[in-house]
Design an enzyme around this catalytic site. Sequence first.
Site, PDB file in Angstrom:
ATOM      1  N   TYR A  30       0.948  -0.970  -0.072  1.00  0.00           N
ATOM      2  CA  TYR A  30       0.199  -0.079   0.073  1.00  0.00           C
ATOM      3  C   TYR A  30       1.065   1.161   0.070  1.00  0.00           C
ATOM      4  O   TYR A  30       0.629   2.190  -0.655  1.00  0.00           O
ATOM      5  CB  TYR A  30      -0.924  -0.080   1.240  1.00  0.00           C
ATOM      6  CG  TYR A  30      -1.663   1.408   1.588  1.00  0.00           C
ATOM      7  CD1 TYR A  30      -2.439   1.970   0.582  1.00  0.00           C
ATOM      8  CD2 TYR A  30      -1.105   2.137   2.664  1.00  0.00           C
ATOM      9  CE1 TYR A  30      -2.974   3.261   0.916  1.00  0.00           C
ATOM     10  CE2 TYR A  30      -1.827   3.247   3.018  1.00  0.00           C
ATOM     11  CZ  TYR A  30      -2.567   3.788   2.139  1.00  0.00           C
ATOM     12  OH  TYR A  30      -3.279   5.199   2.189  1.00  0.00           O
ATOM     13  N   SER A 112      -3.606  14.275   6.820  1.00  0.00           N
ATOM     14  CA  SER A 112      -4.459  14.116   6.017  1.00  0.00           C
ATOM     15  C   SER A 112      -5.941  13.983   6.535  1.00  0.00           C
ATOM     16  O   SER A 112      -6.092  13.293   7.592  1.00  0.00           O
ATOM     17  CB  SER A 112      -4.116  12.796   5.253  1.00  0.00           C
ATOM     18  OG  SER A 112      -5.275  11.957   4.373  1.00  0.00           O
ATOM     19  N   GLN A 133      -4.742  18.658   5.322  1.00  0.00           N
ATOM     20  CA  GLN A 133      -5.205  18.599   3.934  1.00  0.00           C
ATOM     21  C   GLN A 133      -6.516  17.935   3.839  1.00  0.00           C
ATOM     22  O   GLN A 133      -6.974  16.982   4.667  1.00  0.00           O
ATOM     23  CB  GLN A 133      -4.292  17.531   3.248  1.00  0.00           C
ATOM     24  CG  GLN A 133      -4.608  16.858   1.926  1.00  0.00           C
ATOM     25  CD  GLN A 133      -5.182  15.630   1.806  1.00  0.00           C
ATOM     26  OE1 GLN A 133      -5.293  14.918   2.501  1.00  0.00           O
ATOM     27  NE2 GLN A 133      -6.609  15.515   1.181  1.00  0.00           N
ATOM     28  N   TYR A 135      -9.684  16.418   2.054  1.00  0.00           N
ATOM     29  CA  TYR A 135     -10.430  15.884   0.753  1.00  0.00           C
ATOM     30  C   TYR A 135     -11.707  16.514   0.892  1.00  0.00           C
ATOM     31  O   TYR A 135     -12.279  16.519   1.644  1.00  0.00           O
ATOM     32  CB  TYR A 135     -10.406  14.296   1.331  1.00  0.00           C
ATOM     33  CG  TYR A 135      -9.448  13.224   0.774  1.00  0.00           C
ATOM     34  CD1 TYR A 135      -9.513  13.145  -0.665  1.00  0.00           C
ATOM     35  CD2 TYR A 135      -8.494  12.852   1.457  1.00  0.00           C
ATOM     36  CE1 TYR A 135      -8.667  12.253  -1.351  1.00  0.00           C
ATOM     37  CE2 TYR A 135      -7.706  11.885   0.983  1.00  0.00           C
ATOM     38  CZ  TYR A 135      -7.892  11.676  -0.492  1.00  0.00           C
ATOM     39  OH  TYR A 135      -6.753  10.751  -0.823  1.00  0.00           O
ATOM     40  N   ARG A 170      -4.683   0.516  -8.499  1.00  0.00           N
ATOM     41  CA  ARG A 170      -3.486   0.077  -8.060  1.00  0.00           C
ATOM     42  C   ARG A 170      -3.668  -1.496  -7.785  1.00  0.00           C
ATOM     43  O   ARG A 170      -4.317  -1.908  -6.781  1.00  0.00           O
ATOM     44  CB  ARG A 170      -3.086   0.789  -6.470  1.00  0.00           C
ATOM     45  CG  ARG A 170      -3.364   2.366  -6.640  1.00  0.00           C
ATOM     46  CD  ARG A 170      -2.955   3.108  -5.541  1.00  0.00           C
ATOM     47  NE  ARG A 170      -3.156   4.447  -5.430  1.00  0.00           N
ATOM     48  CZ  ARG A 170      -3.858   5.388  -4.761  1.00  0.00           C
ATOM     49  NH1 ARG A 170      -4.054   4.671  -3.457  1.00  0.00           N
ATOM     50  NH2 ARG A 170      -3.728   6.535  -5.024  1.00  0.00           N
ATOM     51  N   LYS A 257      -2.869  21.372  -3.800  1.00  0.00           N
ATOM     52  CA  LYS A 257      -1.954  20.119  -4.027  1.00  0.00           C
ATOM     53  C   LYS A 257      -2.480  19.261  -5.257  1.00  0.00           C
ATOM     54  O   LYS A 257      -3.602  18.849  -5.162  1.00  0.00           O
ATOM     55  CB  LYS A 257      -2.039  19.383  -2.790  1.00  0.00           C
ATOM     56  CG  LYS A 257      -1.315  18.138  -2.906  1.00  0.00           C
ATOM     57  CD  LYS A 257      -0.957  17.485  -1.378  1.00  0.00           C
ATOM     58  CE  LYS A 257       0.041  16.197  -1.608  1.00  0.00           C
ATOM     59  NZ  LYS A 257      -0.714  14.896  -2.057  1.00  0.00           N
ATOM     60  N   HIS A 281       0.982  12.973  -6.826  1.00  0.00           N
ATOM     61  CA  HIS A 281       0.700  11.937  -5.799  1.00  0.00           C
ATOM     62  C   HIS A 281       1.565  10.734  -5.610  1.00  0.00           C
ATOM     63  O   HIS A 281       1.261   9.788  -5.356  1.00  0.00           O
ATOM     64  CB  HIS A 281      -0.784  11.408  -6.071  1.00  0.00           C
ATOM     65  CG  HIS A 281      -1.860  11.290  -4.763  1.00  0.00           C
ATOM     66  ND1 HIS A 281      -2.699  12.346  -4.644  1.00  0.00           N
ATOM     67  CD2 HIS A 281      -1.777  10.256  -3.926  1.00  0.00           C
ATOM     68  CE1 HIS A 281      -3.311  11.776  -3.458  1.00  0.00           C
ATOM     69  NE2 HIS A 281      -2.865  10.658  -3.214  1.00  0.00           N
ATOM     70  N   ARG A 284       0.819   7.741  -7.889  1.00  0.00           N
ATOM     71  CA  ARG A 284      -0.123   6.753  -7.293  1.00  0.00           C
ATOM     72  C   ARG A 284      -1.669   7.007  -8.060  1.00  0.00           C
ATOM     73  O   ARG A 284      -2.706   6.480  -8.036  1.00  0.00           O
ATOM     74  CB  ARG A 284      -0.477   7.073  -5.863  1.00  0.00           C
ATOM     75  CG  ARG A 284       0.690   6.588  -5.217  1.00  0.00           C
ATOM     76  CD  ARG A 284       0.633   6.911  -3.727  1.00  0.00           C
ATOM     77  NE  ARG A 284      -0.212   6.322  -2.792  1.00  0.00           N
ATOM     78  CZ  ARG A 284      -0.089   4.930  -2.207  1.00  0.00           C
ATOM     79  NH1 ARG A 284       0.864   4.345  -2.490  1.00  0.00           N
ATOM     80  NH2 ARG A 284      -1.175   4.500  -1.554  1.00  0.00           N
TER      81      ARG A 284
HETATM   82  C1  LIG Z   1       0.418   5.637   1.197  1.00  0.00           C
HETATM   83  C2  LIG Z   1       0.097   6.933   0.690  1.00  0.00           C
HETATM   84  C3  LIG Z   1      -0.792   7.406   1.053  1.00  0.00           C
HETATM   85  C4  LIG Z   1      -1.255   8.906   0.490  1.00  0.00           C
HETATM   86  N1  LIG Z   1      -2.615   9.439   1.046  1.00  0.00           N
HETATM   87  C5  LIG Z   1      -2.472  10.672   0.814  1.00  0.00           C
HETATM   88  C6  LIG Z   1      -3.529  11.545   1.204  1.00  0.00           C
HETATM   89  O1  LIG Z   1      -4.651  10.991   2.098  1.00  0.00           O
HETATM   90  N2  LIG Z   1      -3.840  12.640   0.841  1.00  0.00           N
HETATM   91  C7  LIG Z   1      -2.984  13.258   0.046  1.00  0.00           C
HETATM   92  O2  LIG Z   1      -3.183  14.382  -0.396  1.00  0.00           O
HETATM   93  N3  LIG Z   1      -1.975  12.622  -0.681  1.00  0.00           N
HETATM   94  C8  LIG Z   1      -1.699  11.362  -0.183  1.00  0.00           C
HETATM   95  N4  LIG Z   1      -0.738  10.597  -0.744  1.00  0.00           N
HETATM   96  C9  LIG Z   1       0.258  11.470  -1.712  1.00  0.00           C
HETATM   97  C10 LIG Z   1       1.347  12.173  -0.592  1.00  0.00           C
HETATM   98  O3  LIG Z   1       1.030  13.365  -0.029  1.00  0.00           O
HETATM   99  C11 LIG Z   1       2.418  12.624  -1.643  1.00  0.00           C
HETATM  100  O4  LIG Z   1       2.036  13.505  -2.714  1.00  0.00           O
HETATM  101  C12 LIG Z   1       3.333  11.488  -2.186  1.00  0.00           C
HETATM  102  O5  LIG Z   1       3.474  10.603  -1.363  1.00  0.00           O
HETATM  103  C13 LIG Z   1       4.704  12.245  -2.716  1.00  0.00           C
HETATM  104  O6  LIG Z   1       5.474  11.391  -3.282  1.00  0.00           O
HETATM  105  P1  LIG Z   1       6.450  10.328  -2.582  1.00  0.00           P
HETATM  106  O7  LIG Z   1       5.991   9.362  -1.874  1.00  0.00           O
HETATM  107  O8  LIG Z   1       7.321  10.036  -3.558  1.00  0.00           O
HETATM  108  O9  LIG Z   1       7.470  11.387  -1.878  1.00  0.00           O
HETATM  109  C14 LIG Z   1      -0.509   9.468   0.050  1.00  0.00           C
HETATM  110  C15 LIG Z   1       0.802   8.854  -0.700  1.00  0.00           C
HETATM  111  C16 LIG Z   1       1.047   7.540  -0.277  1.00  0.00           C
HETATM  112  C17 LIG Z   1       2.296   6.780  -0.432  1.00  0.00           C
END
Ligand SMILES: Cc1cc2nc3c(=O)[nH]c(=O)nc-3n(C[C@H](O)[C@H](O)[C@H](O)COP(=O)(O)O)c2cc1C
Length: 382
Positions: A30, A112, A133, A135, A170, A257, A281, A284
């Site tokens: 995850y 988050s 942050q 949603y 995913r 963002k 993100h 993702r």
């Molecule tokens: C497991 C996971 C959960 C995430 N959940 C959120 C979230 O709830 N809200 C959000 O704005 N971004 C979320 N993100 C994105 C992160 O805020 C961020 O944009 C991203 O991890 C940056 O890339 P990096 O992991 O390569 O540093 C998530 C990322 C990961 C890896």
Amino acid sequence: MTLEYNPDYPAIDDLRARARRRIPRFAFEYLDGGCNEDVNLHKNTAELREVELKPYYLSEHSGSDLRTELFGHTYDAPFGIAPVGLQGLIWPGSAEILARAAAAHNIPFVLSTVSTASIERVGALTGGKFWFQLYHPADNALRDDLLDRAEAAGCQVLVILSDVPAFGYRPRDIRNGLAMPPKMTLRNVLQIMGKPHWALGTLLHGQPHFANMKKYMPKGLNIKQLGLYMNQTFSGRLHAEKVAAIRDRWKGKLVLKGVASEEDAALAVKLGIDGLIVSNHGGRQLDAGQSAVHALGPIARNFGGQIRIMMDSGVRSGPDVGRALASGAEFVFLGRSFMYGVAALGKAGGHHTIAILKTQLKQLMEQLCCERVGELRRHLIG
Ligand SMILES: Cc1cc2nc3c(=O)[nH]c(=O)nc-3n(C[C@H](O)[C@H](O)[C@H](O)COP(=O)(O)O)c2cc1C
């Protein structure tokens, strides 16, 4: 804050390897995975690492200073902790560990909406030194209540997310039953039994849950109903009208963002947003998208000065932070790197990860002969 760290884990990759050994496979996948074929995930770091910097060895140098001003506050380093959903699933209490470490080191921690620690708890742990942050909920009353709670807890900056109009596809999470709606499979239970530290921590800390949403959720939902509830509550794409309504209501600093195009950046400026996080993100959401550093260049050139420009996605070291700053970001966020740190080292993981990033970045700046973070751009080649 002291910069001492555990010398057995000097690189984010060391933390990732240990995290992989310590947590159940579904939790690691995850955290670690991108989406679809993981193209964007790998491009983010690979293309960031193509950025080259020029040193000036014979110039005067009186020391490098990592302190950086953002929204009127001087942080101790030019990086912060990105919002991550379901943090407690990755490591029990990880949201709290990271929030505390960020406050102690004077760097931003972004909570988050779908994290496992509540706004109120993080507000209390950090003395109000946190970002939130949001949603965007489908229901305006729910949105307003979350905003009121963030304000009451002292939240310094509100971040709204633009890059989840649809849940990312995913494959690992789908196989593991972590997609929406989620399911707990026998395979996952067996994986938990093989990771005693994680299992014990989870037992002591309590099962991870959506702490911010608890007060709105009907009681006694099974895991499938919970997935459906979250799906309905956060359905809907962000658009200018929704952003304008939040801008009207939130009096503090507001950041968008997930910006990956000049068109969205232009609209954000028009709507009175204070800052952008150029981000995909962490690869993702849109596997066919550009790497974050490639999206950053034109946005920073055309909108820097009008709006504060930040970046995340793919950053895994101090030199990566330096490369992003040299490419036009004023501030950088990291998501997975901090989560690897906590999954690998538990309570020490937040401090440790911040310490190695600061040490590496300082070394880079000394090497380049760069005294201030804002001067890194002078070192960009090309
Ligand atoms: C497991 C996971 C959960 C995430 N959940 C959120 C979230 O709830 N809200 C959000 O704005 N971004 C979320 N993100 C994105 C992160 O805020 C961020 O944009 C991203 O991890 C940056 O890339 P990096 O992991 O390569 O540093 C998530 C990322 C990961 C890896």
